[in-house]
Motif scaffolding. Structure first.
Motif, mmCIF file in Angstrom:
data_model
loop_
_atom_site.group_PDB
_atom_site.id
_atom_site.type_symbol
_atom_site.label_atom_id
_atom_site.label_comp_id
_atom_site.label_asym_id
_atom_site.label_seq_id
_atom_site.Cartn_x
_atom_site.Cartn_y
_atom_site.Cartn_z
ATOM 1 N N GLN A 1 0.795 -1.222 0.000
ATOM 2 C CA GLN A 1 0.000 0.000 0.000
ATOM 3 C C GLN A 1 0.831 1.277 0.000
ATOM 4 O O GLN A 1 0.272 2.353 0.130
ATOM 5 C CB GLN A 1 -0.936 0.009 1.214
ATOM 6 C CG GLN A 1 -1.991 -1.043 1.184
ATOM 7 C CD GLN A 1 -2.998 -0.802 0.092
ATOM 8 O OE1 GLN A 1 -3.361 0.341 -0.184
ATOM 9 N NE2 GLN A 1 -3.447 -1.853 -0.547
ATOM 10 N N ARG B 1 2.383 3.012 -2.281
ATOM 11 C CA ARG B 1 2.093 3.991 -3.342
ATOM 12 C C ARG B 1 0.649 4.445 -3.328
ATOM 13 O O ARG B 1 0.359 5.619 -3.530
ATOM 14 C CB ARG B 1 2.411 3.381 -4.696
ATOM 15 C CG ARG B 1 3.873 3.204 -4.917
ATOM 16 C CD ARG B 1 4.143 2.723 -6.307
ATOM 17 N NE ARG B 1 5.562 2.427 -6.462
ATOM 18 C CZ ARG B 1 6.052 1.606 -7.334
ATOM 19 N NH1 ARG B 1 5.240 0.975 -8.163
ATOM 20 N NH2 ARG B 1 7.338 1.396 -7.415
ATOM 21 N N GLU B 2 -0.272 3.513 -3.099
ATOM 22 C CA GLU B 2 -1.695 3.827 -3.197
ATOM 23 C C GLU B 2 -2.212 4.614 -2.000
ATOM 24 O O GLU B 2 -3.012 5.522 -2.151
ATOM 25 C CB GLU B 2 -2.505 2.535 -3.331
ATOM 26 C CG GLU B 2 -2.230 1.790 -4.611
ATOM 27 C CD GLU B 2 -2.976 0.472 -4.656
ATOM 28 O OE1 GLU B 2 -3.940 0.314 -3.893
ATOM 29 O OE2 GLU B 2 -2.573 -0.382 -5.440
ATOM 30 N N ASN B 3 -1.786 4.231 -0.814
ATOM 31 C CA ASN B 3 -2.329 4.838 0.397
ATOM 32 C C ASN B 3 -1.200 5.048 1.407
ATOM 33 O O ASN B 3 -0.964 4.195 2.258
ATOM 34 C CB ASN B 3 -3.430 3.943 0.975
ATOM 35 C CG ASN B 3 -4.300 4.665 1.966
ATOM 36 O OD1 ASN B 3 -3.946 5.728 2.448
ATOM 37 N ND2 ASN B 3 -5.440 4.087 2.274
ATOM 38 N N SER C 1 -0.001 2.942 4.917
ATOM 39 C CA SER C 1 1.371 2.439 4.979
ATOM 40 C C SER C 1 2.070 2.915 6.248
ATOM 41 O O SER C 1 2.761 2.149 6.913
ATOM 42 C CB SER C 1 2.139 2.892 3.744
ATOM 43 O OG SER C 1 3.466 2.496 3.812
ATOM 44 N N GLN D 1 -13.516 9.543 -0.699
ATOM 45 C CA GLN D 1 -13.772 8.540 -1.721
ATOM 46 C C GLN D 1 -15.228 8.105 -1.716
ATOM 47 O O GLN D 1 -15.820 7.893 -2.771
ATOM 48 C CB GLN D 1 -12.857 7.330 -1.523
ATOM 49 C CG GLN D 1 -11.421 7.608 -1.862
ATOM 50 C CD GLN D 1 -10.533 6.393 -1.646
ATOM 51 O OE1 GLN D 1 -10.993 5.371 -1.172
ATOM 52 N NE2 GLN D 1 -9.258 6.528 -1.990
#
Length: 100
Positions: A22, A24-26, A30, A94
């Motif tokens: 995670q 890069r995404e979140n 992380s 989101q």
């Protein structure tokens, strides 16, 4: 103690895996998983010492407990609260995007 050691190692490995996947995404998730992996890794090493050399293990456990109570409680809980707040806000954004 052996079961607690195995659980601590599994939590460490799992949280480390989630952190890597995670990153890069979140980044907030992380960072949160990084804190969990640090805590569970420390607990795993302390439990391993407690199993292998009980006297040294109890000393390490007492030292870790003292450190957690005095220093880590105020700093870590605040940092975890900040990260959880960012995670909540990101998920809320989101959710709003999905519902619109």
């Amino acid at each position: 103690m052996v079961v607690a050691f195995i659980v601590a190692v599994l939590v460490f490995i799992g949280s480390l895996a989630v952190k890597i996947l995670q990153a890069r995404e979140n980044p907030d998730l992380s960072e949160f998983m990084d804190k969990i992996s640090l805590s569970s890794g420390t607990l795993a090493v302390t439990l391993e010492l407690l199993i292998m050399v009980p006297a040294l293990g109890w000393f390490a456990f007492a030292s870790m407990e003292h450190y957690c109570n005095v220093i880590s409680v105020t700093k870590s809980y605040h940092e975890i609260a900040v990260v959880l707040k960012r995670l909540y806000q990101r998920e809320l954004e989101q959710l709003l995007q999905v519902t619109n």
